[in-house]
Design a protein around this motif. Sequence first.
Motif, PDB file in Angstrom:
ATOM      1  N   PHE A  83       0.833  -1.202   0.000  1.00 19.54           N
ATOM      2  CA  PHE A  83       0.000   0.000   0.000  1.00 19.54           C
ATOM      3  C   PHE A  83       0.872   1.258   0.000  1.00 19.54           C
ATOM      4  O   PHE A  83       0.543   2.251  -0.664  1.00 19.54           O
ATOM      5  CB  PHE A  83      -0.936   0.001   1.210  1.00 19.54           C
ATOM      6  N   ALA A  84       1.980   1.207   0.744  1.00 23.20           N
ATOM      7  CA  ALA A  84       2.899   2.353   0.774  1.00 23.20           C
ATOM      8  C   ALA A  84       3.499   2.593  -0.614  1.00 23.20           C
ATOM      9  O   ALA A  84       3.617   3.743  -1.071  1.00 23.20           O
ATOM     10  CB  ALA A  84       4.006   2.112   1.799  1.00 23.20           C
ATOM     11  N   MET A  85       3.875   1.511  -1.314  1.00 21.46           N
ATOM     12  CA  MET A  85       4.437   1.634  -2.660  1.00 21.46           C
ATOM     13  C   MET A  85       3.396   2.209  -3.631  1.00 21.46           C
ATOM     14  O   MET A  85       3.699   3.100  -4.437  1.00 21.46           O
ATOM     15  CB  MET A  85       4.919   0.277  -3.159  1.00 21.46           C
ATOM     16  N   LEU A  86       2.174   1.703  -3.553  1.00 21.26           N
ATOM     17  CA  LEU A  86       1.116   2.183  -4.447  1.00 21.26           C
ATOM     18  C   LEU A  86       0.767   3.639  -4.168  1.00 21.26           C
ATOM     19  O   LEU A  86       0.510   4.419  -5.101  1.00 21.26           O
ATOM     20  CB  LEU A  86      -0.137   1.310  -4.296  1.00 21.26           C
ATOM     21  N   HIS A  87       0.769   4.012  -2.910  1.00 21.31           N
ATOM     22  CA  HIS A  87       0.472   5.402  -2.543  1.00 21.31           C
ATOM     23  C   HIS A  87       1.513   6.336  -3.148  1.00 21.31           C
ATOM     24  O   HIS A  87       1.181   7.392  -3.717  1.00 21.31           O
ATOM     25  CB  HIS A  87       0.446   5.541  -1.021  1.00 21.31           C
ATOM     26  N   LEU A  88       2.789   5.958  -3.060  1.00 23.50           N
ATOM     27  CA  LEU A  88       3.863   6.778  -3.637  1.00 23.50           C
ATOM     28  C   LEU A  88       3.724   6.841  -5.160  1.00 23.50           C
ATOM     29  O   LEU A  88       3.857   7.925  -5.750  1.00 23.50           O
ATOM     30  CB  LEU A  88       5.227   6.198  -3.255  1.00 23.50           C
ATOM     31  N   CYS A  89       3.473   5.691  -5.790  1.00 21.64           N
ATOM     32  CA  CYS A  89       3.351   5.660  -7.248  1.00 21.64           C
ATOM     33  C   CYS A  89       2.191   6.539  -7.723  1.00 21.64           C
ATOM     34  O   CYS A  89       2.327   7.265  -8.719  1.00 21.64           O
ATOM     35  CB  CYS A  89       3.164   4.226  -7.735  1.00 21.64           C
ATOM     36  N   CYS A  90       1.073   6.486  -7.035  1.00 20.28           N
ATOM     37  CA  CYS A  90      -0.079   7.320  -7.395  1.00 20.28           C
ATOM     38  C   CYS A  90       0.262   8.798  -7.251  1.00 20.28           C
ATOM     39  O   CYS A  90      -0.079   9.617  -8.124  1.00 20.28           O
ATOM     40  CB  CYS A  90      -1.286   6.977  -6.525  1.00 20.28           C
ATOM     41  N   PHE A  91       0.945   9.136  -6.179  1.00 22.63           N
ATOM     42  CA  PHE A  91       1.320  10.538  -5.931  1.00 22.63           C
ATOM     43  C   PHE A  91       2.243  11.051  -7.032  1.00 22.63           C
ATOM     44  O   PHE A  91       2.037  12.141  -7.576  1.00 22.63           O
ATOM     45  CB  PHE A  91       1.998  10.654  -4.562  1.00 22.63           C
ATOM     46  N   VAL A  92       3.266  10.264  -7.378  1.00 25.70           N
ATOM     47  CA  VAL A  92       4.232  10.674  -8.400  1.00 25.70           C
ATOM     48  C   VAL A  92       3.567  10.762  -9.765  1.00 25.70           C
ATOM     49  O   VAL A  92       3.768  11.724 -10.516  1.00 25.70           O
ATOM     50  CB  VAL A  92       5.424   9.696  -8.446  1.00 25.70           C
ATOM     51  N   GLN A  93       2.758   9.763 -10.113  1.00 22.03           N
ATOM     52  CA  GLN A  93       2.087   9.753 -11.417  1.00 22.03           C
ATOM     53  C   GLN A  93       1.124  10.920 -11.557  1.00 22.03           C
ATOM     54  O   GLN A  93       1.041  11.546 -12.616  1.00 22.03           O
ATOM     55  CB  GLN A  93       1.368   8.426 -11.620  1.00 22.03           C
ATOM     56  N   ASN A  94       0.395  11.234 -10.498  1.00 20.02           N
ATOM     57  CA  ASN A  94      -0.540  12.360 -10.554  1.00 20.02           C
ATOM     58  C   ASN A  94       0.194  13.691 -10.625  1.00 20.02           C
ATOM     59  O   ASN A  94      -0.289  14.643 -11.254  1.00 20.02           O
ATOM     60  CB  ASN A  94      -1.471  12.341  -9.335  1.00 20.02           C
ATOM     61  N   SER A  95       1.373  13.753 -10.002  1.00 17.72           N
ATOM     62  CA  SER A  95       2.176  14.978 -10.054  1.00 17.72           C
ATOM     63  C   SER A  95       2.724  15.223 -11.462  1.00 17.72           C
ATOM     64  O   SER A  95       2.863  16.366 -11.896  1.00 17.72           O
ATOM     65  CB  SER A  95       3.345  14.892  -9.063  1.00 17.72           C
ATOM     66  N   ASN A  96       3.038  14.124 -12.177  1.00 18.97           N
ATOM     67  CA  ASN A  96       3.614  14.236 -13.525  1.00 18.97           C
ATOM     68  C   ASN A  96       2.562  14.234 -14.631  1.00 18.97           C
ATOM     69  O   ASN A  96       2.887  14.470 -15.790  1.00 18.97           O
ATOM     70  CB  ASN A  96       4.587  13.072 -13.777  1.00 18.97           C
ATOM     71  N   ARG A  97       1.310  13.958 -14.267  1.00 18.23           N
ATOM     72  CA  ARG A  97       0.262  13.792 -15.277  1.00 18.23           C
ATOM     73  C   ARG A  97      -0.111  15.127 -15.907  1.00 18.23           C
ATOM     74  O   ARG A  97      -0.326  16.126 -15.230  1.00 18.23           O
ATOM     75  CB  ARG A  97      -0.970  13.144 -14.632  1.00 18.23           C
ATOM     76  N   VAL A  98      -0.164  15.149 -17.253  1.00 18.20           N
ATOM     77  CA  VAL A  98      -0.532  16.354 -17.991  1.00 18.20           C
ATOM     78  C   VAL A  98      -2.029  16.366 -18.270  1.00 18.20           C
ATOM     79  O   VAL A  98      -2.702  17.381 -18.118  1.00 18.20           O
ATOM     80  CB  VAL A  98       0.259  16.441 -19.322  1.00 18.20           C
ATOM     81  N   SER A  99      -2.565  15.198 -18.683  1.00 16.08           N
ATOM     82  CA  SER A  99      -3.983  15.105 -19.011  1.00 16.08           C
ATOM     83  C   SER A  99      -4.843  15.188 -17.751  1.00 16.08           C
ATOM     84  O   SER A  99      -4.434  14.763 -16.669  1.00 16.08           O
ATOM     85  CB  SER A  99      -4.263  13.777 -19.735  1.00 16.08           C
ATOM     86  N   THR A 100      -6.022  15.772 -17.910  1.00 21.44           N
ATOM     87  CA  THR A 100      -6.957  15.857 -16.773  1.00 21.44           C
ATOM     88  C   THR A 100      -7.824  14.607 -16.669  1.00 21.44           C
ATOM     89  O   THR A 100      -8.567  14.442 -15.708  1.00 21.44           O
ATOM     90  CB  THR A 100      -7.882  17.085 -16.936  1.00 21.44           C
ATOM     91  N   LYS A 101      -7.751  13.727 -17.677  1.00 16.31           N
ATOM     92  CA  LYS A 101      -8.523  12.492 -17.679  1.00 16.31           C
ATOM     93  C   LYS A 101      -8.014  11.547 -16.605  1.00 16.31           C
ATOM     94  O   LYS A 101      -6.824  11.273 -16.503  1.00 16.31           O
ATOM     95  CB  LYS A 101      -8.415  11.823 -19.049  1.00 16.31           C
ATOM     96  N   GLN A 102      -8.926  11.064 -15.776  1.00 14.24           N
ATOM     97  CA  GLN A 102      -8.562  10.132 -14.716  1.00 14.24           C
ATOM     98  C   GLN A 102      -9.180   8.767 -14.984  1.00 14.24           C
ATOM     99  O   GLN A 102     -10.282   8.663 -15.527  1.00 14.24           O
ATOM    100  CB  GLN A 102      -9.049  10.648 -13.356  1.00 14.24           C
ATOM    101  N   HIS A 103      -8.439   7.737 -14.613  1.00 17.66           N
ATOM    102  CA  HIS A 103      -8.931   6.373 -14.750  1.00 17.66           C
ATOM    103  C   HIS A 103      -9.251   5.855 -13.359  1.00 17.66           C
ATOM    104  O   HIS A 103      -8.390   5.849 -12.478  1.00 17.66           O
ATOM    105  CB  HIS A 103      -7.887   5.496 -15.437  1.00 17.66           C
ATOM    106  N   ARG A 104     -10.488   5.409 -13.181  1.00 16.46           N
ATOM    107  CA  ARG A 104     -10.950   4.968 -11.874  1.00 16.46           C
ATOM    108  C   ARG A 104     -11.452   3.533 -11.942  1.00 16.46           C
ATOM    109  O   ARG A 104     -11.838   3.025 -13.001  1.00 16.46           O
ATOM    110  CB  ARG A 104     -12.078   5.879 -11.372  1.00 16.46           C
ATOM    111  N   LEU A 105     -11.466   2.890 -10.804  1.00 18.28           N
ATOM    112  CA  LEU A 105     -11.967   1.517 -10.704  1.00 18.28           C
ATOM    113  C   LEU A 105     -13.419   1.433 -11.162  1.00 18.28           C
ATOM    114  O   LEU A 105     -13.835   0.470 -11.814  1.00 18.28           O
ATOM    115  CB  LEU A 105     -11.833   1.034  -9.252  1.00 18.28           C
ATOM    116  N   THR A 106     -14.187   2.458 -10.833  1.00 14.57           N
ATOM    117  CA  THR A 106     -15.620   2.459 -11.167  1.00 14.57           C
ATOM    118  C   THR A 106     -15.881   2.567 -12.665  1.00 14.57           C
ATOM    119  O   THR A 106     -17.010   2.348 -13.110  1.00 14.57           O
ATOM    120  CB  THR A 106     -16.319   3.625 -10.446  1.00 14.57           C
ATOM    121  N   ASP A 107     -14.859   2.883 -13.461  1.00 14.46           N
ATOM    122  CA  ASP A 107     -15.022   2.930 -14.917  1.00 14.46           C
ATOM    123  C   ASP A 107     -15.228   1.523 -15.486  1.00 14.46           C
ATOM    124  O   ASP A 107     -15.750   1.366 -16.595  1.00 14.46           O
ATOM    125  CB  ASP A 107     -13.800   3.558 -15.594  1.00 14.46           C
TER     126      ASP A 107
END
Length: 244
Positions: free
Chosen positions: A91-115
């Motif tokens: 969970f700690a690894m995934l939390h960091l990866c999500c934070f870094v990816q969202n910080s670097n993300r240019v597109s406003t499109k988000q991919h969610r589990l509910t999709d």
Amino acid sequence: MNPQVVLEEEETEGSWMLLSWLASCLMVIGGALPYVPQYQEIQRSSNTEGFSTRVCLVLLIANILRIFFWIGKQFEFTLLLQSVVMILTMFAMLHLCCFVQNSNRVSTKQHRLTDLDLHYFWKWNAFEDYLLFCFGLSVLCAVVTIVLLDSAVFVEMLGSLAVMFEAMLGLPQLMQNFQNRSTKGMSVKMVLLWMAGDVFKTSYFLINQSPSQFWVCGSVQILIDVAILLQVLFYSQDSRIKLG
């Protein structure tokens, strides 16, 4: 009996108990240690492309299944604690990866589990989606385990599935390196610690006569670790040839 002999036996027994306790502690936290250098590498580079988050998926499934396997067949409590520590580490690894990816993300499109888009399975932007997936999996496992707990075949199958997933731990990383034709961004220290840990725990399983699923799993993991280290050598050599 000679008092000196009794004293020596007590000292030997005490030494073995201390070694056993230290080995158990190492088993609990040892599985999480390889991810420390990878965590630091992602923090340093602000890039997650070299690390396959599907490693986290494999380990989360494996350890959730192992916890329910323990309910049906109480093996060493040390291994149960190891699963809890590993889940928290992933969970700690995934939390960091999500934070870094969202910080670097240019597109406003988000991919969610509910999709419910299989193309973006385990590529979600929100950390909460990973928690929700694991919660749903745990509820499903709990319901099935309650219904089939009295079935020895089901319990053994649960244990086999747990170790089968764990044996595939390094496979996502192996495949990602192959697709990238590079090991850049992957911590080699992580893989070396994987191998050291896999050798140690496989020996631990054999010495403690753990269920056969565990040492078979460890043996497969060692082979995959070797394959990843060979990739490191091959791709670094390939890079030098291209630069030359």
